[in-house]
Design a protein around this motif. Structure first.
Motif, PDB file in Angstrom:
ATOM      1  N   HIS A   1      -3.127  -1.422 -12.949  1.00  0.00           N
ATOM      2  CA  HIS A   1      -4.240  -2.230 -12.449  1.00  0.00           C
ATOM      3  C   HIS A   1      -4.478  -2.032 -10.953  1.00  0.00           C
ATOM      4  O   HIS A   1      -5.625  -2.035 -10.503  1.00  0.00           O
ATOM      5  N   ASN A   2      -3.403  -1.850 -10.194  1.00  0.00           N
ATOM      6  CA  ASN A   2      -3.553  -1.799  -8.737  1.00  0.00           C
ATOM      7  C   ASN A   2      -3.804  -0.379  -8.255  1.00  0.00           C
ATOM      8  O   ASN A   2      -2.980   0.233  -7.544  1.00  0.00           O
ATOM      9  N   LEU A   3      -4.959   0.164  -8.601  1.00  0.00           N
ATOM     10  CA  LEU A   3      -5.333   1.526  -8.221  1.00  0.00           C
ATOM     11  C   LEU A   3      -5.426   1.711  -6.712  1.00  0.00           C
ATOM     12  O   LEU A   3      -5.184   2.808  -6.202  1.00  0.00           O
ATOM     13  N   LEU A   4      -5.769   0.654  -5.998  1.00  0.00           N
ATOM     14  CA  LEU A   4      -6.037   0.792  -4.565  1.00  0.00           C
ATOM     15  C   LEU A   4      -4.798   1.203  -3.775  1.00  0.00           C
ATOM     16  O   LEU A   4      -4.906   1.962  -2.809  1.00  0.00           O
ATOM     17  N   THR A   5      -3.648   0.707  -4.169  1.00  0.00           N
ATOM     18  CA  THR A   5      -2.430   1.022  -3.422  1.00  0.00           C
ATOM     19  C   THR A   5      -1.509   1.985  -4.154  1.00  0.00           C
ATOM     20  O   THR A   5      -0.780   2.740  -3.512  1.00  0.00           O
TER      21      THR A   5
ATOM     22  N   LEU B   1       1.957  -7.232  -9.059  1.00  0.00           N
ATOM     23  CA  LEU B   1       0.929  -6.337  -8.519  1.00  0.00           C
ATOM     24  C   LEU B   1       1.283  -5.813  -7.126  1.00  0.00           C
ATOM     25  O   LEU B   1       0.629  -4.886  -6.640  1.00  0.00           O
ATOM     26  N   GLY B   2       2.282  -6.404  -6.477  1.00  0.00           N
ATOM     27  CA  GLY B   2       2.700  -5.926  -5.168  1.00  0.00           C
ATOM     28  C   GLY B   2       1.613  -6.024  -4.118  1.00  0.00           C
ATOM     29  O   GLY B   2       1.431  -5.104  -3.315  1.00  0.00           O
ATOM     30  N   LEU B   3       0.903  -7.143  -4.084  1.00  0.00           N
ATOM     31  CA  LEU B   3      -0.211  -7.307  -3.155  1.00  0.00           C
ATOM     32  C   LEU B   3       0.279  -7.401  -1.716  1.00  0.00           C
ATOM     33  O   LEU B   3       1.234  -8.128  -1.419  1.00  0.00           O
ATOM     34  N   ARG B   4      -0.394  -6.684  -0.802  1.00  0.00           N
ATOM     35  CA  ARG B   4       0.001  -6.689   0.609  1.00  0.00           C
ATOM     36  C   ARG B   4      -0.174  -8.067   1.230  1.00  0.00           C
ATOM     37  O   ARG B   4       0.669  -8.529   1.984  1.00  0.00           O
ATOM     38  N   GLN B   5      -1.286  -8.677   0.931  1.00  0.00           N
ATOM     39  CA  GLN B   5      -1.538 -10.061   1.320  1.00  0.00           C
ATOM     40  C   GLN B   5      -2.120 -10.754   0.097  1.00  0.00           C
ATOM     41  O   GLN B   5      -2.997 -10.204  -0.561  1.00  0.00           O
ATOM     42  N   ALA B   6      -1.633 -11.924  -0.196  1.00  0.00           N
ATOM     43  CA  ALA B   6      -2.053 -12.593  -1.423  1.00  0.00           C
ATOM     44  C   ALA B   6      -2.799 -13.889  -1.127  1.00  0.00           C
ATOM     45  O   ALA B   6      -2.616 -14.508  -0.078  1.00  0.00           O
ATOM     46  N   ALA B   7      -3.609 -14.279  -2.077  1.00  0.00           N
ATOM     47  CA  ALA B   7      -4.389 -15.509  -1.955  1.00  0.00           C
ATOM     48  C   ALA B   7      -3.505 -16.725  -2.219  1.00  0.00           C
ATOM     49  O   ALA B   7      -2.455 -16.638  -2.864  1.00  0.00           O
ATOM     50  N   ASP B   8      -3.950 -17.860  -1.737  1.00  0.00           N
ATOM     51  CA  ASP B   8      -3.301 -19.135  -1.997  1.00  0.00           C
ATOM     52  C   ASP B   8      -3.252 -19.386  -3.504  1.00  0.00           C
ATOM     53  O   ASP B   8      -4.250 -19.210  -4.209  1.00  0.00           O
TER      54      ASP B   8
ATOM     55  N   ALA C   1       2.064 -16.822  -9.395  1.00  0.00           N
ATOM     56  CA  ALA C   1       3.130 -16.304  -8.541  1.00  0.00           C
ATOM     57  C   ALA C   1       3.763 -15.052  -9.137  1.00  0.00           C
ATOM     58  O   ALA C   1       4.042 -14.075  -8.421  1.00  0.00           O
ATOM     59  N   GLU C   2       3.970 -15.056 -10.435  1.00  0.00           N
ATOM     60  CA  GLU C   2       4.581 -13.901 -11.094  1.00  0.00           C
ATOM     61  C   GLU C   2       3.663 -12.675 -11.038  1.00  0.00           C
ATOM     62  O   GLU C   2       4.120 -11.555 -10.785  1.00  0.00           O
TER      63      GLU C   2
END
Length: 238
Positions: free
Chosen positions: A211-215, A141-148, A135-136
């Motif tokens: 780490h989050n190069l995509l966004t 990472l500020g993910l737009r949609q995250a996995a369970d 969760a942390e």
């Protein structure tokens, strides 16, 4: 599964997300590169509306690689494609390349990845504490949609001892590696291991990127990917 409309002159990029992401992680880059490529962005098992496992045994890298092979068969057929992965997606790709009788991609794009998951500091706990870590990290990472969270925890339990370094020498495909110098999840040394192990690899280091190069670095990353797509397609046509 998400994809963009097919264009006659488009290259197809099959893009694989990370351990805590979904197909949405690739959306910013897919949008930026839409004039050059059609992105096919599957949800890995345990993510979005994909198959949901019951324990760590359902979330091995081999299982993810088998699923990726099925996507290639069902969605791409005999069409040429470039295989792209971010974070754990890189490890899924390396496992896919170990399978027998696969459709070989024209090129590889590897972002924020590692050939040695066993040496990454992604998670350190187990049980409920691991779920707290998941969760942390999702928030950081500020993910737009995250996995369970449970699927992520089981995935980590299944893959945390993986080391692909010995098999890198068998990868004989034009490869673009993009990595940030400030990536604390997968330190930049891991990118150098990839570049040193893969014969036709081009390493592009992004100063100050995490780490989050995509966004967080979409414009620069999209430009580098676009250049690689153009060069790879030209090479194949020649």
């Amino acid at each position: 599964m998400r994809h963009q409309p097919r264009g006659a002159s488009y290259t197809t990029v099959l893009a694989v997300h990370g351990i805590q992401g979904t197909y949405a992680a690739w959306l910013p880059v897919a949008k930026a590169c839409e004039s050059q490529a059609r992105f096919v962005m599957p949800n890995l098992r345990g993510r979005g509306d994909a198959f949901r496992g019951q324990d760590p045994g359902d979330y091995t890298l081999r299982a993810f690689a088998d699923d990726l092979q099925q996507v290639v068969r069902d969605r791409l057929g005999a069409s040429p494609f470039i295989l792209a992965g971010w974070s754990m997606g890189v490890s899924v790709i390396l496992e896919y390349l170990r399978l027998a009788d696969i459709a070989k991609p024209q090129g590889l794009i590897l972002l924020s990845g590692t050939p040695a998951l066993s040496l990454t500091p992604w998670f350190t706990q187990d049980g409920d504490r691991l779920l707290d870590e998941v969760a942390e990290r999702e928030k950081r990472l500020g993910l737009r949609q995250a996995a369970d969270h449970q699927a992520v925890a089981w995935t980590w339990e299944a893959i945390q001892d993986t080391d692909h370094r010995a098999s890198l020498a068998s990868v004989n495909i034009p490869t673009l590696i993009i990595h940030g110098t400030a990536d604390n999840d997968t330190p930049v040394d891991h990118a150098h291991w990839l570049a040193e192990g893969i014969a036709h690899a081009d390493l592009s280091i992004v100063d100050g990127a995490g780490h989050n190069l995509l966004t967080e670095n979409t414009e620069l990353v999209s430009q580098k990917i676009g250049d690689f797509i153009g060069a790879t397609t030209t090479y194949q046509e020649a």
